[in-house]
Design an enzyme around this catalytic site. Structure first.
Site, PDB file in Angstrom:
ATOM      1  N   PRO B  18       0.831  -1.210   0.000  1.00 53.42           N
ATOM      2  CA  PRO B  18       0.000   0.000   0.000  1.00 53.42           C
ATOM      3  C   PRO B  18       0.861   1.254   0.000  1.00 53.42           C
ATOM      4  O   PRO B  18       1.971   1.257   0.513  1.00 53.42           O
ATOM      5  CB  PRO B  18      -0.787  -0.136   1.311  1.00 53.42           C
ATOM      6  CG  PRO B  18      -0.795  -1.595   1.611  1.00 53.42           C
ATOM      7  CD  PRO B  18       0.515  -2.119   1.111  1.00 53.42           C
ATOM      8  N   ARG B  49     -13.648  -4.379  -1.833  1.00 51.55           N
ATOM      9  CA  ARG B  49     -13.571  -4.717  -0.414  1.00 51.55           C
ATOM     10  C   ARG B  49     -14.430  -3.755   0.408  1.00 51.55           C
ATOM     11  O   ARG B  49     -15.166  -4.159   1.301  1.00 51.55           O
ATOM     12  CB  ARG B  49     -12.103  -4.674   0.038  1.00 51.55           C
ATOM     13  CG  ARG B  49     -11.852  -5.269   1.401  1.00 51.55           C
ATOM     14  CD  ARG B  49     -11.601  -4.234   2.451  1.00 51.55           C
ATOM     15  NE  ARG B  49     -10.565  -3.299   2.064  1.00 51.55           N
ATOM     16  CZ  ARG B  49     -10.508  -2.031   2.491  1.00 51.55           C
ATOM     17  NH1 ARG B  49     -11.413  -1.570   3.314  1.00 51.55           N
ATOM     18  NH2 ARG B  49      -9.523  -1.236   2.096  1.00 51.55           N
ATOM     19  N   ARG B  73     -11.129 -11.194   1.952  1.00 52.98           N
ATOM     20  CA  ARG B  73     -10.334 -10.405   1.007  1.00 52.98           C
ATOM     21  C   ARG B  73     -10.099 -11.165  -0.284  1.00 52.98           C
ATOM     22  O   ARG B  73     -10.153 -10.608  -1.378  1.00 52.98           O
ATOM     23  CB  ARG B  73      -9.002 -10.004   1.643  1.00 52.98           C
ATOM     24  CG  ARG B  73      -9.144  -8.819   2.583  1.00 52.98           C
ATOM     25  CD  ARG B  73      -7.944  -8.612   3.465  1.00 52.98           C
ATOM     26  NE  ARG B  73      -6.724  -8.607   2.701  1.00 52.98           N
ATOM     27  CZ  ARG B  73      -5.612  -9.218   3.073  1.00 52.98           C
ATOM     28  NH1 ARG B  73      -5.564  -9.878   4.204  1.00 52.98           N
ATOM     29  NH2 ARG B  73      -4.537  -9.158   2.309  1.00 52.98           N
ATOM     30  N   TYR B 169       0.985  -6.293   5.277  1.00 52.82           N
ATOM     31  CA  TYR B 169       1.302  -6.744   3.913  1.00 52.82           C
ATOM     32  C   TYR B 169       2.777  -7.097   3.778  1.00 52.82           C
ATOM     33  O   TYR B 169       3.148  -8.066   3.119  1.00 52.82           O
ATOM     34  CB  TYR B 169       0.957  -5.645   2.902  1.00 52.82           C
ATOM     35  CG  TYR B 169      -0.484  -5.614   2.476  1.00 52.82           C
ATOM     36  CD1 TYR B 169      -1.381  -4.725   3.052  1.00 52.82           C
ATOM     37  CD2 TYR B 169      -0.948  -6.468   1.479  1.00 52.82           C
ATOM     38  CE1 TYR B 169      -2.704  -4.686   2.650  1.00 52.82           C
ATOM     39  CE2 TYR B 169      -2.269  -6.428   1.074  1.00 52.82           C
ATOM     40  CZ  TYR B 169      -3.141  -5.540   1.661  1.00 52.82           C
ATOM     41  OH  TYR B 169      -4.448  -5.511   1.249  1.00 52.82           O
ATOM     42  N   ARG B 225      -3.839  29.783 -26.004  1.00 51.88           N
ATOM     43  CA  ARG B 225      -3.863  29.935 -27.448  1.00 51.88           C
ATOM     44  C   ARG B 225      -2.989  31.126 -27.815  1.00 51.88           C
ATOM     45  O   ARG B 225      -2.742  32.013 -26.998  1.00 51.88           O
ATOM     46  CB  ARG B 225      -5.300  30.181 -27.926  1.00 51.88           C
ATOM     47  CG  ARG B 225      -6.130  28.909 -27.955  1.00 51.88           C
ATOM     48  CD  ARG B 225      -7.568  29.210 -28.188  1.00 51.88           C
ATOM     49  NE  ARG B 225      -7.800  29.650 -29.567  1.00 51.88           N
ATOM     50  CZ  ARG B 225      -9.019  29.939 -30.015  1.00 51.88           C
ATOM     51  NH1 ARG B 225     -10.053  29.864 -29.212  1.00 51.88           N
ATOM     52  NH2 ARG B 225      -9.178  30.332 -31.257  1.00 51.88           N
ATOM     53  N   HIS B 226      -2.529  31.123 -29.058  1.00 52.52           N
ATOM     54  CA  HIS B 226      -1.789  32.291 -29.548  1.00 52.52           C
ATOM     55  C   HIS B 226      -2.714  33.506 -29.436  1.00 52.52           C
ATOM     56  O   HIS B 226      -3.930  33.362 -29.303  1.00 52.52           O
ATOM     57  CB  HIS B 226      -1.401  32.070 -31.004  1.00 52.52           C
ATOM     58  CG  HIS B 226      -2.579  31.729 -31.862  1.00 52.52           C
ATOM     59  ND1 HIS B 226      -3.461  32.689 -32.327  1.00 52.52           N
ATOM     60  CD2 HIS B 226      -3.048  30.548 -32.303  1.00 52.52           C
ATOM     61  CE1 HIS B 226      -4.417  32.100 -33.031  1.00 52.52           C
ATOM     62  NE2 HIS B 226      -4.183  30.798 -33.023  1.00 52.52           N
ATOM     63  N   THR B 230      -5.521  37.787 -37.439  1.00 47.65           N
ATOM     64  CA  THR B 230      -6.393  38.464 -38.404  1.00 47.65           C
ATOM     65  C   THR B 230      -7.473  37.486 -38.888  1.00 47.65           C
ATOM     66  O   THR B 230      -8.624  37.864 -39.080  1.00 47.65           O
ATOM     67  CB  THR B 230      -5.581  38.985 -39.598  1.00 47.65           C
ATOM     68  OG1 THR B 230      -4.708  37.936 -40.048  1.00 47.65           O
ATOM     69  CG2 THR B 230      -4.739  40.181 -39.192  1.00 47.65           C
ATOM     70  N   ASN B 232      -8.789  35.055 -37.123  1.00 44.42           N
ATOM     71  CA  ASN B 232      -9.764  34.906 -36.046  1.00 44.42           C
ATOM     72  C   ASN B 232     -10.824  35.991 -36.164  1.00 44.42           C
ATOM     73  O   ASN B 232     -12.014  35.746 -36.031  1.00 44.42           O
ATOM     74  CB  ASN B 232      -9.101  35.036 -34.668  1.00 44.42           C
ATOM     75  CG  ASN B 232      -8.291  33.803 -34.297  1.00 44.42           C
ATOM     76  OD1 ASN B 232      -7.213  33.914 -33.752  1.00 44.42           O
ATOM     77  ND2 ASN B 232      -8.809  32.640 -34.600  1.00 44.42           N
ATOM     78  N   ARG B 280       1.364  32.882 -36.195  1.00 46.21           N
ATOM     79  CA  ARG B 280       0.671  33.504 -35.076  1.00 46.21           C
ATOM     80  C   ARG B 280       1.127  32.981 -33.724  1.00 46.21           C
ATOM     81  O   ARG B 280       1.228  33.725 -32.749  1.00 46.21           O
ATOM     82  CB  ARG B 280      -0.849  33.354 -35.221  1.00 46.21           C
ATOM     83  CG  ARG B 280      -1.331  31.930 -35.504  1.00 46.21           C
ATOM     84  CD  ARG B 280      -2.709  31.992 -36.125  1.00 46.21           C
ATOM     85  NE  ARG B 280      -3.395  30.710 -36.246  1.00 46.21           N
ATOM     86  CZ  ARG B 280      -3.270  29.886 -37.266  1.00 46.21           C
ATOM     87  NH1 ARG B 280      -2.459  30.169 -38.259  1.00 46.21           N
ATOM     88  NH2 ARG B 280      -3.961  28.757 -37.304  1.00 46.21           N
ATOM     89  N   GLU B 304      -1.616  23.789 -35.968  1.00 52.46           N
ATOM     90  CA  GLU B 304      -3.075  23.633 -35.884  1.00 52.46           C
ATOM     91  C   GLU B 304      -3.567  22.540 -36.839  1.00 52.46           C
ATOM     92  O   GLU B 304      -2.883  22.177 -37.782  1.00 52.46           O
ATOM     93  CB  GLU B 304      -3.759  24.975 -36.193  1.00 52.46           C
ATOM     94  CG  GLU B 304      -5.288  24.960 -36.125  1.00 52.46           C
ATOM     95  CD  GLU B 304      -5.853  24.558 -34.759  1.00 52.46           C
ATOM     96  OE1 GLU B 304      -5.377  23.563 -34.182  1.00 52.46           O
ATOM     97  OE2 GLU B 304      -6.800  25.207 -34.300  1.00 52.46           O
ATOM     98  N   LYS B 333     -18.045  15.506 -35.203  1.00 52.01           N
ATOM     99  CA  LYS B 333     -16.896  16.392 -35.252  1.00 52.01           C
ATOM    100  C   LYS B 333     -15.598  15.665 -34.888  1.00 52.01           C
ATOM    101  O   LYS B 333     -14.518  16.059 -35.298  1.00 52.01           O
ATOM    102  CB  LYS B 333     -17.133  17.553 -34.286  1.00 52.01           C
ATOM    103  CG  LYS B 333     -16.364  18.804 -34.625  1.00 52.01           C
ATOM    104  CD  LYS B 333     -16.832  19.980 -33.793  1.00 52.01           C
ATOM    105  CE  LYS B 333     -15.895  21.168 -34.027  1.00 52.01           C
ATOM    106  NZ  LYS B 333     -16.047  22.204 -33.005  1.00 52.01           N
ATOM    107  N   HIS B 370      -2.810  26.166 -30.517  1.00 51.40           N
ATOM    108  CA  HIS B 370      -4.002  26.532 -31.281  1.00 51.40           C
ATOM    109  C   HIS B 370      -5.206  25.812 -30.703  1.00 51.40           C
ATOM    110  O   HIS B 370      -5.067  24.858 -29.952  1.00 51.40           O
ATOM    111  CB  HIS B 370      -3.828  26.145 -32.745  1.00 51.40           C
ATOM    112  CG  HIS B 370      -2.560  26.681 -33.347  1.00 51.40           C
ATOM    113  ND1 HIS B 370      -2.520  27.841 -34.071  1.00 51.40           N
ATOM    114  CD2 HIS B 370      -1.295  26.222 -33.306  1.00 51.40           C
ATOM    115  CE1 HIS B 370      -1.283  28.059 -34.456  1.00 51.40           C
ATOM    116  NE2 HIS B 370      -0.517  27.109 -34.015  1.00 51.40           N
TER     117      HIS B 370
END
Lengths: 413, 447
Positions: B18, B49, B73, B169, B225-226, B230, B232, B280, B304, B333, B370
């Site tokens: 354990p 158990r 056990r 044990y 993310r970066h 443009t 985006n 980017r 990406e 997707k 990305h």
């Protein structure tokens, strides 16, 4: 991850083990692999040191003269081992990235001396990783001698050689944790493996690589997918299907492999996820009664903005890129696409699979990808890659044996 | 490559006293293999158990001389094993048997049962050995004290009892021996020493490589993310455009934020910064690393998702030009692959080496990536179901800090305003958070 090499410390891989334990074989394979993934790597051994030394009798193979009773040979070997270590230091001090050392390392004292030498002479950050090969299976040792040493014995017999090894074995000291070294022990060709204090990206990779090695000399077949309409139109890239002739050639390919593989269905069979690869593999696979595993890693190099254009169109539209490619064909990256270096990186998992496989391997893929795979087995330098010839309708058969790779080519018509 | 190698079932069996990290390793393997797309499940004997014998068992329950308890056990172990075998014989692909399995007798029983009752199974035994008292004490503190067994006890008594349990044990512990002829890997003192015996096969080799990289150093992982680009702004996909003005501002604010997170230059020098080869991301990394005065690594693996023929189009244009593809993507997707491009599944396959890299690293990691890439990475650390990956929320102009803790990842999300630099801690999107709550609840029970 070839970009990692720029931040990586210099690495020294030291081989440890009695003669005929496969040290040279391991060093050759590692050296080939490391060079292929983009590091500047070299082996430094007694043999290498001897070749550079004019004062020695080149007819005597000092690597094999291991008789501990012959004091003169013992001295020469010590000297050569020492020279090799110095050559190694020189190499790393300049532009070398990784050095493999195959010299005298069988006792704790030898190893201590080597460590001190590195500490004293290397004026930069470095890491040492020790690779020990242990074997107690007499059949394996015998195979080893037969395959890689026997041809070089002049007056010696195998029995003499084995006896000399047994004498050396009495003083041999296996790596111990107390020596505080980072190491891997490969016992009986990787049946049992022990790793101690593993550190660093590159050493992790090397361990994974070594875990896959074995001594089976199996065949590797590299074939291009068959003819498509793009071939006829002189276009590059794209994802075209096979032409009628292409399908015919695939059938002939299948027939060839029926003969070649003699009914063995356990082969490792890979193809790409492009239509022409899948179709060729389906036709061949049907004939053989096996299915290919499709992996995107084997897809053709991404030609980016040049994809789908003819050679003439590219020359007209992108003369600047053509010039760049001529200047540096290995590193040239198609805009929005890949370079050969990217392909090597992408295809690396396939190399692991090929290495791991103990059965024949059949790969149906595409020109640029096959160039990279071929180079792993055959080229000493990756800048030879762009010039490799991979003709269509041709089966390239590679059989890696210790220190070499046998090759034969068969045109299927 | 995962579609290739699914012919054989695999049983991974843990061995160890354990508090040696068996459950930790089981959970990590479970997460990794699920993420790769395998049907994988953990069968924890302790849970069986607890359900059958209750949680009021003190250390005497684990005494091997206590015949009645030993019988109970063994029955629990047998039940867990039976469920495991049923799982592998139906649609399970990989099963992890999480228990102590500390005697040769028990291991032999398990190995024989598996080989006899499972069709076509490969077994791998994973033994975790640790003799560092501090590590063990820490393990107990982090994972046992919240355990249902000790909920009603105070920490000191709980620790004392647990140490007593370990002693029980230890009395009968037999480490894996070579003559048992098992395929095994021994991890000794958290990977300081590793022994591997008779391991063959694609997946087992992969599992071995993965295990060799595990450690328990709690280093933070930053995902961002970066800065806004443009494309985006125009709602376009793909392309290799540069940052917008706001994107540049975000990068600068991000750099300042990290300066505060790592107050000394020595701490900053430890940061492992990874980014892609796209403009980017590289531009963002350049600005951030200039401020931190560190280097960054460009990896094509982090590029990406390749949108193939849809590259450069807006979503509206895709809907018009490729209506079938647009509809198909909405439905599925995860597996949908852009023609001449990639799918999310391809991405997961592609970024696997990065997972190894991050796992291996004992220093803070900063990934400037990305959206699709980060969804895959995040899913791995957050133990999301693979089907959730394409919908995960990775907002722009925000940084996610993950700190791996005992059995899960602590997470903080901070939105950074590009103009003012104002930092605001945000919560995940509520709907997704709800899904995560359910999975998190499960994870506490499976202690």
């Amino acid at each position: 991850m070839q970009q990692y090499k720029k931040t990586q410390n210099k690495l020294i891989l030291v081989l440890v083990g009695l003669p005929a334990r496969g040290k040279t074989h391991i060093s050759y394979k590692l050296n080939r692999y490391l060079n292929w993934i983009g590091y500047k790597s070299e082996i430094f051994s007694i043999k290498g040191a001897q070749q550079n030394n004019d004062q020695l009798d080149q007819n005597i193979d000092y690597e094999l003269e291991i008789d501990p009773a012959n004091q003169q040979f013992v001295d020469v070997r010590q000297q050569l081992s020492f020279t090799a270590a110095h050559q190694l230091v020189n190499f790393l001090q300049n532009d070398g990235d990784i050095a493999l050392y195959n010299g005298l390392t069988s006792t704790k004292l030898d190893r201590q001396k080597l460590k001190s030498l590195f500490k004293e002479k290397l004026k930069l950050e470095y890491q040492v990783f020790w690779i020990e090969s242990i074997c107690d299976d007499p059949q394996v040792i015998l195979n080893n001698i037969n395959e890689s040493k026997l041809s070089r014995f002049k007056e010696k017999t195998i029995e003499q050689f084995m006896n000399q090894i047994n004498v050396l074995a009495q003083d041999y000291e296996s790596l111990e944790n107390i020596e505080n070294l980072s190491y891997i022990k490969l016992i009986n060709i990787g049946k049992l493996v022990k790793v101690h204090m593993l550190e660093g990206y590159l050493c992790s990779k090397i361990v994974s690589f070594l875990l896959n090695l074995h001594a089976n000399n199996r065949q590797i077949y590299l074939v291009r997918s068959c003819q498509t309409e793009y071939h006829l139109l002189d276009k590059i890239g794209g994802d075209p299907e096979l032409s009628a002739t292409g399908k015919q050639h695939s059938q002939q390919l299948g027939d060839y492999f029926i003969e070649e593989l003699k009914g063995n269905k356990n082969i490792t069979f890979f193809t790409s996820q492009m239509k022409r690869g899948i179709q060729t593999a389906e036709i061949v696979g049907d004939k053989l009664g096996i299915k290919a595993l499709k992996t995107k890693n084997l897809d053709e190099i991404d030609y980016g903005i040049c994809d789908g254009l003819t050679v003439k169109e590219i020359a007209a539209k992108y003369p600047k890129q053509i010039k760049e490619r001529k200047a540096n064909p290995l590193e040239f990256k198609y805009p929005r696409g890949e370079s050969f270096l990217d392909v090597i990186h992408r295809v690396e998992p396939i190399i692991y699979e090929i290495e791991r496989s103990r059965e024949p391997v059949l790969i149906i893929a595409h020109v640029a990808v096959l160039k990279c795979l071929y180079a792993y087995y055959h080229c000493n330098q990756i800048n030879e890659i762009p010039n490799i010839d991979i003709p269509i309708n041709c089966v390239i058969k590679l059989v890696p044996i210790p220190y070499h790779c046998l090759e034969s080519r068969v045109i299927i018509k | 490559m995962q579609d290739c190698h699914k012919s054989q079932k695999i049983a991974l069996c843990m061995v160890g006293l354990p508090a040696r990290g068996k459950t930790y390793i089981s959970r990590k393997l479970h997460r990794y293999l699920n993420w790769l797309g395998y049907n994988c499940k953990v069968f924890n004997i302790g849970n069986y158990r607890r359900e059958i014998c209750g949680t009021e068992c003190d250390k005497s329950f684990f005494d091997s001389k206590n015949e009645q308890a030993t019988k109970a056990r063994n029955e629990c172990a047998q039940m867990a094993l039976n469920d495991l075998i049923n799982y592998l014989n139906s649609d399970g692909e990989i099963a992890i048997f999480d228990g102590t399995n500390t005697t040769k007798e028990r291991r032999n029983m398990v190995q024989c049962s598996l080989l006899q009752q499972c069709q076509n199974v490969q077994t791998l035994w994973i033994e975790s050995i640790c003799d560092d008292a501090d590590v063990i004490q820490n393990n107990i503190r982090l994972t046992k004290l919240n355990n249902p067994d000790y909920v009603s006890m105070n920490p000191e008594d709980a620790t004392k009892d647990f140490l007593g349990r370990i002693k029980m044990y230890e009395e009968v512990y037999q480490k894996i021996d070579l003559d048992e002829n098992l395929s095994f890997i021994k991890l000794i003192n958290i990977g300081e020493d590793i022994q591997i015996h008779k391991v063959k096969g694609y997946l087992l080799s992969k599992i071995i490589s993965y295990l060799m990289n595990l450690h328990i150093y709690p280093r933070p992982i930053y995902l961002t993310r970066h800065g806004g680009s443009t494309f985006n702004q125009e709602n376009r996909v793909g392309g290799d455009c540069d940052l917008s003005q706001q994107g540049i501002q975000y990068s600068e604010q991000l750099g300042k934020f990290l300066l505060d997170e790592f107050p000394t230059q020595e701490q900053r020098n430890q940061i492992h910064c990874l980014t892609s080869t796209m403009k980017r991301a590289t531009h963002t990394a350049e600005i951030v690393c200039n401020i931190l005065k560190i280097n960054y690594l460009q990896l094509k693996t982090l590029d990406e998702i390749n949108v193939g023929i849809c590259d450069g189009l807006t979503y509206t244009q895709i809907a018009i030009q490729f209506p079938e593809d647009f509809a198909e993507r909405k439905v599925n997707k995860l597996t949908y692959r852009y023609p001449r491009g990639e799918s999310y599944l391809d991405l997961i396959s592609r970024i696997e080496p990065i997972i190894y890299e991050i796992e291996r690293s004992r220093e803070p990691v900063l990934v400037i990536g990305h959206q699709a890439i980060l969804r895959c990475l995040y899913a791995y650390f957050h133990r999301n179901e693979i089907s959730e990956v394409p919908q995960l929320e990775i907002p722009i102009h925000a940084i996610i800090k993950l700190t791996p803790a005992a059995y899960y990842c602590e997470e903080i999300r901070i939105k950074i305003d590009p103009e003012t630099g104002e930092r605001k801690q945000i919560e995940e999107d509520l709907q997704i958070a709800r899904i995560n709550m359910l999975t998190k609840k499960k994870s506490y029970i499976l202690l």
